[in-house]
Design a protein around this motif. Structure first.
Motif, mmCIF file in Angstrom:
data_model
loop_
_atom_site.group_PDB
_atom_site.id
_atom_site.type_symbol
_atom_site.label_atom_id
_atom_site.label_comp_id
_atom_site.label_asym_id
_atom_site.label_seq_id
_atom_site.Cartn_x
_atom_site.Cartn_y
_atom_site.Cartn_z
ATOM 1 N N ILE A 11 -58.417 -30.932 -19.542
ATOM 2 C CA ILE A 11 -57.023 -31.350 -19.696
ATOM 3 C C ILE A 11 -56.090 -30.256 -19.173
ATOM 4 C CG2 ILE A 11 -55.222 -31.867 -21.397
ATOM 5 C CD1 ILE A 11 -57.429 -33.338 -23.023
ATOM 6 N N GLU A 12 -56.383 -28.997 -19.501
ATOM 7 C CA GLU A 12 -55.543 -27.902 -19.010
ATOM 8 C C GLU A 12 -55.594 -27.824 -17.486
ATOM 9 O OE1 GLU A 12 -54.851 -23.057 -19.285
ATOM 10 O OE2 GLU A 12 -56.583 -23.939 -20.298
ATOM 11 N N ARG A 13 -56.777 -27.974 -16.889
ATOM 12 C CA ARG A 13 -56.896 -27.941 -15.428
ATOM 13 C C ARG A 13 -56.064 -29.062 -14.801
ATOM 14 N NH1 ARG A 13 -62.321 -26.998 -16.697
ATOM 15 N NH2 ARG A 13 -62.848 -29.151 -16.174
ATOM 16 N N ALA A 14 -56.165 -30.268 -15.360
ATOM 17 C CA ALA A 14 -55.403 -31.404 -14.826
ATOM 18 C C ALA A 14 -53.903 -31.164 -14.995
ATOM 19 C CB ALA A 14 -55.822 -32.693 -15.527
ATOM 20 N N TYR A 15 -53.517 -30.603 -16.132
ATOM 21 C CA TYR A 15 -52.111 -30.311 -16.406
ATOM 22 C C TYR A 15 -51.585 -29.294 -15.392
ATOM 23 C CZ TYR A 15 -47.902 -29.055 -18.998
ATOM 24 O OH TYR A 15 -46.603 -28.831 -19.367
ATOM 25 N N ARG A 16 -52.312 -28.183 -15.206
ATOM 26 C CA ARG A 16 -51.873 -27.126 -14.291
ATOM 27 C C ARG A 16 -51.836 -27.598 -12.848
ATOM 28 N NH1 ARG A 16 -54.714 -22.000 -14.226
ATOM 29 N NH2 ARG A 16 -52.886 -21.410 -13.040
ATOM 30 N N ALA A 17 -52.766 -28.502 -12.478
ATOM 31 C CA ALA A 17 -52.785 -29.025 -11.110
ATOM 32 C C ALA A 17 -51.511 -29.797 -10.818
ATOM 33 C CB ALA A 17 -54.003 -29.907 -10.887
ATOM 34 N N ILE A 36 -51.065 -33.588 -25.822
ATOM 35 C CA ILE A 36 -51.175 -32.736 -24.628
ATOM 36 C C ILE A 36 -49.892 -31.940 -24.440
ATOM 37 C CG2 ILE A 36 -51.374 -32.725 -22.109
ATOM 38 C CD1 ILE A 36 -53.196 -35.185 -22.362
ATOM 39 N N ARG A 37 -48.755 -32.614 -24.584
ATOM 40 C CA ARG A 37 -47.460 -31.940 -24.412
ATOM 41 C C ARG A 37 -47.323 -30.783 -25.401
ATOM 42 N NH1 ARG A 37 -44.537 -36.104 -24.593
ATOM 43 N NH2 ARG A 37 -44.239 -36.394 -22.375
ATOM 44 N N SER A 38 -47.650 -31.020 -26.664
ATOM 45 C CA SER A 38 -47.478 -29.961 -27.665
ATOM 46 C C SER A 38 -48.494 -28.834 -27.465
ATOM 47 C CB SER A 38 -47.549 -30.524 -29.083
ATOM 48 O OG SER A 38 -48.775 -31.147 -29.321
ATOM 49 N N ARG A 39 -49.714 -29.176 -27.061
ATOM 50 C CA ARG A 39 -50.707 -28.128 -26.816
ATOM 51 C C ARG A 39 -50.299 -27.286 -25.593
ATOM 52 N NH1 ARG A 39 -56.384 -28.008 -28.818
ATOM 53 N NH2 ARG A 39 -57.384 -26.298 -27.716
ATOM 54 N N ALA A 40 -49.767 -27.940 -24.568
ATOM 55 C CA ALA A 40 -49.304 -27.219 -23.377
ATOM 56 C C ALA A 40 -48.188 -26.247 -23.753
ATOM 57 C CB ALA A 40 -48.829 -28.204 -22.318
ATOM 58 N N LYS A 41 -47.279 -26.703 -24.585
ATOM 59 C CA LYS A 41 -46.176 -25.841 -25.020
ATOM 60 C C LYS A 41 -46.701 -24.676 -25.859
ATOM 61 C CE LYS A 41 -41.692 -25.984 -27.253
ATOM 62 N NZ LYS A 41 -40.682 -26.820 -27.882
ATOM 63 N N LYS A 42 -47.598 -25.000 -26.772
ATOM 64 C CA LYS A 42 -48.155 -23.992 -27.676
ATOM 65 C C LYS A 42 -48.900 -22.899 -26.910
ATOM 66 C CE LYS A 42 -51.533 -23.540 -31.431
ATOM 67 N NZ LYS A 42 -52.496 -24.274 -32.257
ATOM 68 N N HIS A 43 -49.665 -23.295 -25.885
ATOM 69 C CA HIS A 43 -50.478 -22.338 -25.142
ATOM 70 C C HIS A 43 -49.810 -21.847 -23.856
ATOM 71 C CE1 HIS A 43 -53.958 -22.694 -27.763
ATOM 72 N NE2 HIS A 43 -53.775 -24.007 -27.777
ATOM 73 N N GLY A 44 -48.589 -22.302 -23.600
ATOM 74 C CA GLY A 44 -47.837 -21.825 -22.439
ATOM 75 C C GLY A 44 -48.382 -22.302 -21.098
ATOM 76 N N TRP A 45 -48.989 -23.483 -21.075
ATOM 77 C CA TRP A 45 -49.500 -24.011 -19.806
ATOM 78 C C TRP A 45 -48.328 -24.298 -18.882
ATOM 79 C CZ3 TRP A 45 -53.042 -28.486 -21.940
ATOM 80 C CH2 TRP A 45 -54.121 -27.939 -22.625
ATOM 81 N N GLN A 46 -48.511 -23.984 -17.626
ATOM 82 C CA GLN A 46 -47.501 -24.254 -16.612
ATOM 83 C C GLN A 46 -48.093 -25.159 -15.544
ATOM 84 O OE1 GLN A 46 -44.263 -22.982 -16.658
ATOM 85 N NE2 GLN A 46 -44.847 -22.330 -18.710
#
Length: 174
Positions: A11-17, A36-46
């Motif tokens: 999920i993180e790879r797909a998000y970052r892509a 996914i949105r909250s986990r991305a925010k929590k872990h600082g995914w860009q």
């Protein structure tokens, strides 16, 4: 029976892509869009790889049918191709910039000559034609410079069109 845990690495790879929407990632990888949105925010995914993915995709799509099997290619070959093509493109842009600098000097000379020219009843028509030619030359140089220096933006295009309107207005008053 317990629910299957989502593959957060995938999920993180797909998000970052950045190629898929959050909804598409959630559907594809069995999660919830909000989670996914909250986990991305929590872990600082860009979504920081979007442009590289877009560029790589364009490259893959433009390759000829005879080179379909990308997996067997040497990445160093791609880097060499990119280097050669970017050298060629940079050379063209630098030549454009040099030519534009020359046209800028010519347009500036015309501007100085017109500024010093005395307008009389005998020459006002020639002055008006020269002024129109000067305005046209100036606008073309500005547009060329903006393109050669990658300054084209919506705001920049508006500035050029505002300048063109102002110069047109000035030339009709002359």
């Amino acid at each position: 029976m317990t629910a299957k845990q989502p593959d957060w690495e995938a999920i993180e790879r797909a998000y970052r892509a950045g190629s898929l929407s959050l909804r598409a990632i959630a559907d594809k990888l069995g999660s919830n869009e909000g989670t996914i949105r909250s986990r991305a925010k929590k872990h600082g995914w860009q979504r920081d790889l979007t442009e590289q993915v877009r560029t790589a995709t364009k490259g893959k799509l433009s390759r000829t049918a005879s080179r379909n099997d990308v997996t067997q290619r040497d990445p160093r070959e791609d880097l060499q191709i990119i280097e050669e093509a970017s050298d060629e493109a940079a050379s063209v842009v630098l030549a454009h910039r040099s030519g534009l600098a020359m046209w800028r000097r010519i347009a500036d000379k015309l501007c100085v000559a017109l500024a010093d020219m005395e307008v009389t009843e005998d020459n006002h028509d020639k002055f008006a034609r020269s002024l129109n030619a000067g305005v046209d030359a100036q606008l073309k140089v500005i547009k060329g410079e903006r393109q050669a220096y990658n300054l084209d933006t919506e705001e920049g295009d508006k500035t050029v069109s505002d300048l063109a309107a102002l110069m047109d207005e000035l030339s009709t008053e002359a």
